[in-house]
Design a protein around this motif. Structure first.
Motif, PDB file in Angstrom:
ATOM      1  N   CYS A  46       4.276   4.772 -15.743  1.00  0.00           N
ATOM      2  CA  CYS A  46       3.372   4.458 -14.634  1.00  0.00           C
ATOM      3  C   CYS A  46       2.969   2.987 -14.660  1.00  0.00           C
ATOM      4  O   CYS A  46       2.940   2.313 -13.626  1.00  0.00           O
ATOM      5  N   ALA A  47       2.659   2.454 -15.835  1.00  0.00           N
ATOM      6  CA  ALA A  47       2.270   1.051 -15.945  1.00  0.00           C
ATOM      7  C   ALA A  47       3.426   0.121 -15.573  1.00  0.00           C
ATOM      8  O   ALA A  47       3.249  -0.859 -14.843  1.00  0.00           O
ATOM      9  N   LEU A  48       4.630   0.426 -16.048  1.00  0.00           N
ATOM     10  CA  LEU A  48       5.793  -0.402 -15.716  1.00  0.00           C
ATOM     11  C   LEU A  48       6.104  -0.350 -14.217  1.00  0.00           C
ATOM     12  O   LEU A  48       6.408  -1.380 -13.596  1.00  0.00           O
ATOM     13  N   ALA A  49       6.027   0.828 -13.633  1.00  0.00           N
ATOM     14  CA  ALA A  49       6.287   0.949 -12.198  1.00  0.00           C
ATOM     15  C   ALA A  49       5.234   0.203 -11.380  1.00  0.00           C
ATOM     16  O   ALA A  49       5.539  -0.398 -10.343  1.00  0.00           O
ATOM     17  N   GLY A  50       3.989   0.209 -11.859  1.00  0.00           N
ATOM     18  CA  GLY A  50       2.939  -0.521 -11.156  1.00  0.00           C
ATOM     19  C   GLY A  50       3.172  -2.020 -11.163  1.00  0.00           C
ATOM     20  O   GLY A  50       2.975  -2.700 -10.144  1.00  0.00           O
ATOM     21  N   VAL A  51       3.599  -2.564 -12.300  1.00  0.00           N
ATOM     22  CA  VAL A  51       3.877  -4.001 -12.384  1.00  0.00           C
ATOM     23  C   VAL A  51       4.996  -4.390 -11.434  1.00  0.00           C
ATOM     24  O   VAL A  51       4.914  -5.388 -10.703  1.00  0.00           O
ATOM     25  N   TRP A 110      -6.710   7.897 -12.186  1.00  0.00           N
ATOM     26  CA  TRP A 110      -6.012   7.368 -13.369  1.00  0.00           C
ATOM     27  C   TRP A 110      -4.731   6.633 -12.965  1.00  0.00           C
ATOM     28  O   TRP A 110      -4.415   5.579 -13.513  1.00  0.00           O
ATOM     29  N   ALA A 111      -4.003   7.169 -11.986  1.00  0.00           N
ATOM     30  CA  ALA A 111      -2.755   6.535 -11.567  1.00  0.00           C
ATOM     31  C   ALA A 111      -3.014   5.173 -10.922  1.00  0.00           C
ATOM     32  O   ALA A 111      -2.283   4.209 -11.168  1.00  0.00           O
ATOM     33  N   VAL A 112      -4.061   5.066 -10.101  1.00  0.00           N
ATOM     34  CA  VAL A 112      -4.392   3.775  -9.475  1.00  0.00           C
ATOM     35  C   VAL A 112      -4.784   2.751 -10.533  1.00  0.00           C
ATOM     36  O   VAL A 112      -4.320   1.598 -10.509  1.00  0.00           O
ATOM     37  N   VAL A 113      -5.627   3.147 -11.466  1.00  0.00           N
ATOM     38  CA  VAL A 113      -6.083   2.222 -12.507  1.00  0.00           C
ATOM     39  C   VAL A 113      -4.927   1.792 -13.400  1.00  0.00           C
ATOM     40  O   VAL A 113      -4.847   0.634 -13.825  1.00  0.00           O
ATOM     41  N   THR A 114      -4.009   2.699 -13.679  1.00  0.00           N
ATOM     42  CA  THR A 114      -2.881   2.371 -14.552  1.00  0.00           C
ATOM     43  C   THR A 114      -1.847   1.509 -13.839  1.00  0.00           C
ATOM     44  O   THR A 114      -1.326   0.552 -14.416  1.00  0.00           O
ATOM     45  N   MET A 115      -1.540   1.817 -12.594  1.00  0.00           N
ATOM     46  CA  MET A 115      -0.539   1.038 -11.871  1.00  0.00           C
ATOM     47  C   MET A 115      -1.011  -0.385 -11.595  1.00  0.00           C
ATOM     48  O   MET A 115      -0.198  -1.310 -11.505  1.00  0.00           O
ATOM     49  N   THR A 116      -2.296  -0.598 -11.467  1.00  0.00           N
ATOM     50  CA  THR A 116      -2.827  -1.952 -11.293  1.00  0.00           C
ATOM     51  C   THR A 116      -3.110  -2.633 -12.626  1.00  0.00           C
ATOM     52  O   THR A 116      -3.710  -3.709 -12.646  1.00  0.00           O
ATOM     53  N   THR A 117      -2.683  -2.000 -13.737  1.00  0.00           N
ATOM     54  CA  THR A 117      -2.843  -2.541 -15.107  1.00  0.00           C
ATOM     55  C   THR A 117      -4.294  -2.870 -15.422  1.00  0.00           C
ATOM     56  O   THR A 117      -4.581  -3.824 -16.147  1.00  0.00           O
ATOM     57  N   LEU A 118      -5.218  -2.081 -14.905  1.00  0.00           N
ATOM     58  CA  LEU A 118      -6.634  -2.297 -15.183  1.00  0.00           C
ATOM     59  C   LEU A 118      -7.065  -1.515 -16.414  1.00  0.00           C
ATOM     60  O   LEU A 118      -7.528  -2.095 -17.398  1.00  0.00           O
ATOM     61  N   GLY A 119      -6.922  -0.191 -16.369  1.00  0.00           N
ATOM     62  CA  GLY A 119      -7.183   0.639 -17.535  1.00  0.00           C
ATOM     63  C   GLY A 119      -8.625   0.678 -17.980  1.00  0.00           C
ATOM     64  O   GLY A 119      -9.026   0.001 -18.926  1.00  0.00           O
ATOM     65  N   TYR A 120      -9.452   1.470 -17.301  1.00  0.00           N
ATOM     66  CA  TYR A 120     -10.855   1.607 -17.697  1.00  0.00           C
ATOM     67  C   TYR A 120     -11.015   2.350 -19.013  1.00  0.00           C
ATOM     68  O   TYR A 120     -11.942   2.103 -19.773  1.00  0.00           O
ATOM     69  N   PHE A 122       3.051   9.830 -10.040  1.00  0.00           N
ATOM     70  CA  PHE A 122       2.607   9.787 -11.432  1.00  0.00           C
ATOM     71  C   PHE A 122       1.361  10.625 -11.666  1.00  0.00           C
ATOM     72  O   PHE A 122       1.151  11.106 -12.787  1.00  0.00           O
ATOM     73  N   ALA A 123       0.518  10.817 -10.660  1.00  0.00           N
ATOM     74  CA  ALA A 123      -0.626  11.719 -10.824  1.00  0.00           C
ATOM     75  C   ALA A 123      -0.143  13.153 -11.029  1.00  0.00           C
ATOM     76  O   ALA A 123      -0.682  13.904 -11.857  1.00  0.00           O
ATOM     77  N   THR A 124       0.877  13.550 -10.294  1.00  0.00           N
ATOM     78  CA  THR A 124       1.437  14.887 -10.480  1.00  0.00           C
ATOM     79  C   THR A 124       2.110  15.026 -11.846  1.00  0.00           C
ATOM     80  O   THR A 124       1.950  16.051 -12.537  1.00  0.00           O
ATOM     81  N   MET A 125       2.847  13.990 -12.256  1.00  0.00           N
ATOM     82  CA  MET A 125       3.542  14.047 -13.542  1.00  0.00           C
ATOM     83  C   MET A 125       2.568  14.112 -14.712  1.00  0.00           C
ATOM     84  O   MET A 125       2.746  14.889 -15.662  1.00  0.00           O
ATOM     85  N   ILE A 126       1.484  13.299 -14.664  1.00  0.00           N
ATOM     86  CA  ILE A 126       0.545  13.285 -15.789  1.00  0.00           C
ATOM     87  C   ILE A 126      -0.246  14.592 -15.847  1.00  0.00           C
ATOM     88  O   ILE A 126      -0.595  15.075 -16.945  1.00  0.00           O
ATOM     89  N   TYR A 127      -0.496  15.211 -14.698  1.00  0.00           N
ATOM     90  CA  TYR A 127      -1.225  16.476 -14.698  1.00  0.00           C
ATOM     91  C   TYR A 127      -0.414  17.557 -15.411  1.00  0.00           C
ATOM     92  O   TYR A 127      -0.932  18.258 -16.308  1.00  0.00           O
ATOM     93  N   VAL A 167       0.834  -1.207   0.000  1.00  0.00           N
ATOM     94  CA  VAL A 167       0.000   0.000   0.000  1.00  0.00           C
ATOM     95  C   VAL A 167       0.869   1.257   0.000  1.00  0.00           C
ATOM     96  O   VAL A 167       0.567   2.241  -0.702  1.00  0.00           O
ATOM     97  N   ILE A 168       1.946   1.235   0.769  1.00  0.00           N
ATOM     98  CA  ILE A 168       2.837   2.406   0.801  1.00  0.00           C
ATOM     99  C   ILE A 168       3.478   2.639  -0.561  1.00  0.00           C
ATOM    100  O   ILE A 168       3.546   3.774  -1.060  1.00  0.00           O
ATOM    101  N   PHE A 169       3.937   1.562  -1.200  1.00  0.00           N
ATOM    102  CA  PHE A 169       4.540   1.702  -2.522  1.00  0.00           C
ATOM    103  C   PHE A 169       3.535   2.249  -3.536  1.00  0.00           C
ATOM    104  O   PHE A 169       3.858   3.123  -4.351  1.00  0.00           O
ATOM    105  N   LEU A 170       2.316   1.732  -3.487  1.00  0.00           N
ATOM    106  CA  LEU A 170       1.293   2.208  -4.421  1.00  0.00           C
ATOM    107  C   LEU A 170       0.942   3.667  -4.151  1.00  0.00           C
ATOM    108  O   LEU A 170       0.737   4.443  -5.096  1.00  0.00           O
ATOM    109  N   ALA A 171       0.862   4.043  -2.871  1.00  0.00           N
ATOM    110  CA  ALA A 171       0.536   5.433  -2.551  1.00  0.00           C
ATOM    111  C   ALA A 171       1.609   6.390  -3.067  1.00  0.00           C
ATOM    112  O   ALA A 171       1.298   7.457  -3.633  1.00  0.00           O
ATOM    113  N   LEU A 172       2.862   6.018  -2.909  1.00  0.00           N
ATOM    114  CA  LEU A 172       3.942   6.867  -3.428  1.00  0.00           C
ATOM    115  C   LEU A 172       3.885   6.947  -4.952  1.00  0.00           C
ATOM    116  O   LEU A 172       4.038   8.031  -5.533  1.00  0.00           O
TER     117      LEU A 172
END
Length: 329
Positions: free
Chosen positions: A235-240, A208-218, A177-182, A167-172
């Motif tokens: 973001c996707a690679l870091a999530g994997v 968007w960052a949560v969905v991308t890091m978990t490789t879900l992609g709505y 990545f949310a700041t970078m994509i904005y 959870v800590i890794f995902l939160a960071l």
């Protein structure tokens, strides 16, 4: 033997009612089981009270009857277990018993308030209809009857630190990545005003960052600039990589508990009566050694429930070897 057959029969009946209750809960949401009911309400107009008639879509009474039968069985089972339990405080603190009580209580409250016509009772009744979802918690009662679910519960309990680390890794990662994509999409829109920016602020970009890091992609939010696409790929690679790091530890915990559970099932049944060996040594050294072993076993039972079962099985195996080998001491 008769007691074992009785316990197995009760377990089968309980399992049947659990499955029926969950099936009824799912069927209540289907439109084919809805019926129209005429309801009369007294509406005040000044000093005069008039009756208003309206129709309301309610659940089929047959499904309510089936749910009532299931609740009666669960109530009977809960009362018998709490009466026969020697330690009432430990029974109340048990998580599964709390789930049983929470799943049973709304049905009786709804039945008691259904006959009242006051506005407060109607509001409470509407709230109880909303919280019907707690009935799905009865699925956790299956852990009493399936070893695999108990192994899963022990694994989750032993892997709390790994889950917190994940959870800590995902939160960071989400924050970065949310700041970078904005800012990436904001810079791209300034050079191409025709592009519609989905990332209006950083809090929206968290989704968007949560969905991308978990490789879900709505696909409801996606980058449209080259710079934003590069950030999305990172973001996707870091999530994997983030999700893959704690997984081996969790898998090892599951394998350990599963092997202990399978070993316990293969052991012979424990005898209820034990006869003391008159030739067994009773000196102080042997007494201290047995006390030390019992202390170690009690410590293992606190940290690892299945490990305690394994230690007891080792003690039984040692006792069997002592009975078979002459001169064993």
């Amino acid at each position: 033997m008769l007691i074992i057959c009785f316990k197995q029969g009760v377990a089968i009946i309980s399992l049947f009612f659990i499955l029926v209750s969950i099936t009824t809960f799912c069927l209540e949401t289907h439109q084919a089981f809805d019926v129209e009911e005429n309801i009369t309400e007294q509406v005040p107009f000044g000093n005069i009270t008039k009756n208003e008639f309206r129709t309301e879509i309610v659940t089929n009474p047959k499904l309510i009857m089936v749910e009532g039968i299931c609740v009666v069985w669960f109530t009977f089972e809960f009362l018998v277990r709490i009466i026969c339990c020697p330690n009432k405080l430990a029974f109340i603190k048990n998580t599964l018993n709390i789930i049983d009580f929470v799943a049973i209580l709304p049905f009786y409250l709804e039945m008691s308030l259904r006959g009242l016509s006051s506005k407060a009772a109607s509001n409470v009744l509407g709230f109880l209809r909303v919280v019907r979802f707690v009935r799905i918690l009865r699925i956790f009662k299956l852990t009493r009857h399936f070893v695999g679910l108990r192994v899963l519960g022990h694994t989750l309990r032993a892997s709390v630190n790994e889950f917190l680390l994940l959870v800590i890794f995902l939160a960071l990662g989400v924050l970065i990545f949310a700041t970078m994509i904005y800012y990436a999409e904001r810079i791209g829109v300034t050079y191409n005003p025709e592009i519609k920016n989905h990332f209006r602020n950083i809090p929206i970009s968290f989704w968007w960052a949560v969905v991308t890091m978990t490789t879900l992609g709505y696909g409801d939010m996606y980058p449209q600039t080259w710079l934003g696409m590069m950030v999305g790929a990172l973001c996707a690679l870091a999530g994997v990589l983030t999700i893959a790091m704690p997984v081996p530890v969790i898998v090892n915990n599951f394998g350990m508990y599963y092997s202990l559970a399978m070993a316990k099932q293969k052991l012979p049944k424990k005898k209820k009566r034990h006869t003391q060996n008159p030739d067994a040594p009773t000196d102080s050294a042997s007494f201290v050694k047995s006390e030390t072993n019992s202390h170690i076993d009690s410590t293992q039972s606190d940290t690892c429930p299945l490990a305690a079962e394994e230690s007891s099985s080792r003690n039984r195996s040692a006792g069997t070897r002592a009975a078979l080998i002459p001169g064993w001491c």
